[in-house]
Design a protein around this motif. Sequence first.
Motif, PDB file in Angstrom:
ATOM      1  N   ALA A  30       0.829  -1.208   0.000  1.00 29.95           N
ATOM      2  CA  ALA A  30       0.000   0.000   0.000  1.00 29.95           C
ATOM      3  C   ALA A  30       0.863   1.257   0.000  1.00 29.95           C
ATOM      4  CB  ALA A  30      -0.927  -0.004   1.223  1.00 29.95           C
ATOM      5  N   ALA A  31       1.962   1.234   0.765  1.00 24.44           N
ATOM      6  CA  ALA A  31       2.862   2.389   0.816  1.00 24.44           C
ATOM      7  C   ALA A  31       3.564   2.587  -0.528  1.00 24.44           C
ATOM      8  CB  ALA A  31       3.897   2.197   1.927  1.00 24.44           C
ATOM      9  N   GLN A  32       3.929   1.491  -1.184  1.00 23.71           N
ATOM     10  CA  GLN A  32       4.535   1.586  -2.517  1.00 23.71           C
ATOM     11  C   GLN A  32       3.573   2.224  -3.504  1.00 23.71           C
ATOM     12  OE1 GLN A  32       5.886  -2.202  -3.958  1.00 23.71           O
ATOM     13  NE2 GLN A  32       7.853  -2.073  -2.929  1.00 23.71           N
ATOM     14  N   ARG A  33       2.303   1.870  -3.363  1.00 21.32           N
ATOM     15  CA  ARG A  33       1.284   2.403  -4.263  1.00 21.32           C
ATOM     16  C   ARG A  33       1.205   3.931  -4.173  1.00 21.32           C
ATOM     17  NH1 ARG A  33      -2.562  -0.842  -6.205  1.00 21.32           N
ATOM     18  NH2 ARG A  33      -2.217  -2.294  -4.494  1.00 21.32           N
ATOM     19  N   LYS A  34       1.390   4.434  -2.944  1.00 18.79           N
ATOM     20  CA  LYS A  34       1.298   5.884  -2.730  1.00 18.79           C
ATOM     21  C   LYS A  34       2.607   6.614  -3.018  1.00 18.79           C
ATOM     22  CE  LYS A  34      -2.219   5.423   0.895  1.00 18.79           C
ATOM     23  NZ  LYS A  34      -2.499   5.566   2.346  1.00 18.79           N
ATOM     24  N   LEU A  35       3.728   6.051  -2.526  1.00 21.47           N
ATOM     25  CA  LEU A  35       5.009   6.745  -2.598  1.00 21.47           C
ATOM     26  C   LEU A  35       5.837   6.376  -3.824  1.00 21.47           C
ATOM     27  CD1 LEU A  35       5.980   6.395   1.172  1.00 21.47           C
ATOM     28  CD2 LEU A  35       4.876   8.339   0.054  1.00 21.47           C
ATOM     29  N   MET A  36       5.614   5.164  -4.362  1.00 26.14           N
ATOM     30  CA  MET A  36       6.389   4.714  -5.518  1.00 26.14           C
ATOM     31  C   MET A  36       5.451   4.095  -6.550  1.00 26.14           C
ATOM     32  SD  MET A  36       9.404   2.848  -3.281  1.00 26.14           S
ATOM     33  CE  MET A  36      10.493   2.527  -4.675  1.00 26.14           C
ATOM     34  N   PRO A  37       4.546   4.904  -7.137  1.00 24.38           N
ATOM     35  CA  PRO A  37       3.525   4.357  -8.046  1.00 24.38           C
ATOM     36  C   PRO A  37       4.107   3.657  -9.267  1.00 24.38           C
ATOM     37  CG  PRO A  37       3.616   6.765  -8.161  1.00 24.38           C
ATOM     38  CD  PRO A  37       4.433   6.355  -6.984  1.00 24.38           C
ATOM     39  N   GLU A  38       5.374   3.987  -9.623  1.00 29.54           N
ATOM     40  CA  GLU A  38       5.987   3.355 -10.789  1.00 29.54           C
ATOM     41  C   GLU A  38       6.254   1.867 -10.579  1.00 29.54           C
ATOM     42  OE1 GLU A  38       9.320   4.732  -8.129  1.00 29.54           O
ATOM     43  OE2 GLU A  38       7.413   5.564  -8.850  1.00 29.54           O
ATOM     44  N   THR A  39       6.238   1.424  -9.313  1.00 29.70           N
ATOM     45  CA  THR A  39       6.503   0.008  -9.030  1.00 29.70           C
ATOM     46  C   THR A  39       5.228  -0.828  -9.043  1.00 29.70           C
ATOM     47  OG1 THR A  39       6.258   0.256  -6.623  1.00 29.70           O
ATOM     48  CG2 THR A  39       8.453   0.653  -7.567  1.00 29.70           C
ATOM     49  N   VAL A  40       4.074  -0.169  -9.230  1.00 30.58           N
ATOM     50  CA  VAL A  40       2.793  -0.878  -9.227  1.00 30.58           C
ATOM     51  C   VAL A  40       2.296  -0.997 -10.659  1.00 30.58           C
ATOM     52  CG1 VAL A  40       0.430  -0.885  -8.362  1.00 30.58           C
ATOM     53  CG2 VAL A  40       2.276   0.036  -6.948  1.00 30.58           C
ATOM     54  N   ALA A  41       1.815  -2.160 -11.020  1.00 27.85           N
ATOM     55  CA  ALA A  41       1.357  -2.396 -12.386  1.00 27.85           C
ATOM     56  C   ALA A  41       0.243  -1.430 -12.762  1.00 27.85           C
ATOM     57  CB  ALA A  41       0.871  -3.839 -12.531  1.00 27.85           C
ATOM     58  N   ALA A  42       0.279  -0.931 -13.994  1.00 34.37           N
ATOM     59  CA  ALA A  42      -0.729   0.009 -14.467  1.00 34.37           C
ATOM     60  C   ALA A  42      -2.106  -0.640 -14.465  1.00 34.37           C
ATOM     61  CB  ALA A  42      -0.375   0.464 -15.887  1.00 34.37           C
ATOM     62  N   GLY A  43      -3.093   0.120 -14.031  1.00 34.05           N
ATOM     63  CA  GLY A  43      -4.470  -0.372 -14.013  1.00 34.05           C
ATOM     64  C   GLY A  43      -4.830  -1.184 -12.790  1.00 34.05           C
ATOM     65  N   THR A  44      -3.854  -1.389 -11.909  1.00 29.97           N
ATOM     66  CA  THR A  44      -4.121  -2.149 -10.691  1.00 29.97           C
ATOM     67  C   THR A  44      -5.004  -1.331  -9.760  1.00 29.97           C
ATOM     68  OG1 THR A  44      -1.987  -3.247 -10.840  1.00 29.97           O
ATOM     69  CG2 THR A  44      -3.116  -3.345  -8.725  1.00 29.97           C
TER      70      THR A  44
END
Length: 312
Positions: A137-151
């Motif tokens: 969840a923290a990666q999603r907020k602080l490092m969005p580039e590490t989360v797959a697009a459209g997730t």
Amino acid sequence: MADKQISLPAKLINGGIAGLIGVTCVFPIDLAKTRLQNQQNGSRLYTSMSDCLIKTIRSEGYFGMYRGAAVNLTLVTPEKAIKLAANDFFRHHLSKDGKLTLVKEMLAGCGAGTCQVIVTTPMEMLKIQLQDAGRIAAQRKLMPETVAAGTVETKSPTAMQLTRELLREKGIAGLYKGLGATLLRDVPFSIIYFPLFANLNNLGKRGVEGPAPFYVSFISGCLAGSTAAVAVNPVDVIKTRLQSLNRGSTEDTYSGVTDCIRKILRNEGPSAFLKGAYCRALVIAPLFGIAQVVYFLGVGEFLLSFLPKRNN
């Protein structure tokens, strides 16, 4: 030890109480260990244990440090009870034929480590998903580039929801994912821990037959636990990676122990196998120190003494 009859119910109670006290004290450090071990190159959110705990409190609140604790507290009682009681059981029977040699002590530890994975594997499987959910969840907020697009961001699941989902999709095997890695961690851990503890504890005994003072048992448990924890940390990293179901888009997935070792060496280097080692030592040292004090004080025997005795 050879002639002393062991009370299995008392040993089970001792192990359970010790596990509950120990986990309550050290769970936040265990959470930091899981999150540090799951970090891969390109998605490093935490720089150290203290940084992980500070960021966890800021983003998830104080009780965020205890995410997954309910699973651990529920299952650590049978896990620690099985581990400690099984070692006692094997030592007792192996010593009947003569002196309890180092090899026999290691065999007893091997038996204890093998028995405990029945509970340890599903406990760790569920705990890791809950502990690591905050990192994703923290990666999603602080490092969005590490989360797959459209997730789509979803609410963190509960232990019961995870259990039902795993059972529905993969059956009982879903809860036992990482069983091989858990065995590779817990059997060597017990082979190292139990003989080392017994020999350290014997150094502080009062006379040949006298028990060691409780503080000697505590220190012996801490030293033996931290030593064994660091020794098997590389396998613990592998186990944590294999049992983690959710990953960022830039993070590797693994098909098994060999694949995990190969990819970690190639992408992160040998030092990655030491991730979370000092956290694990800080978790295991007091956990087993407390366990041995409760065990040797005979809390279970004391509680059972209040039960009405049956007439023969």
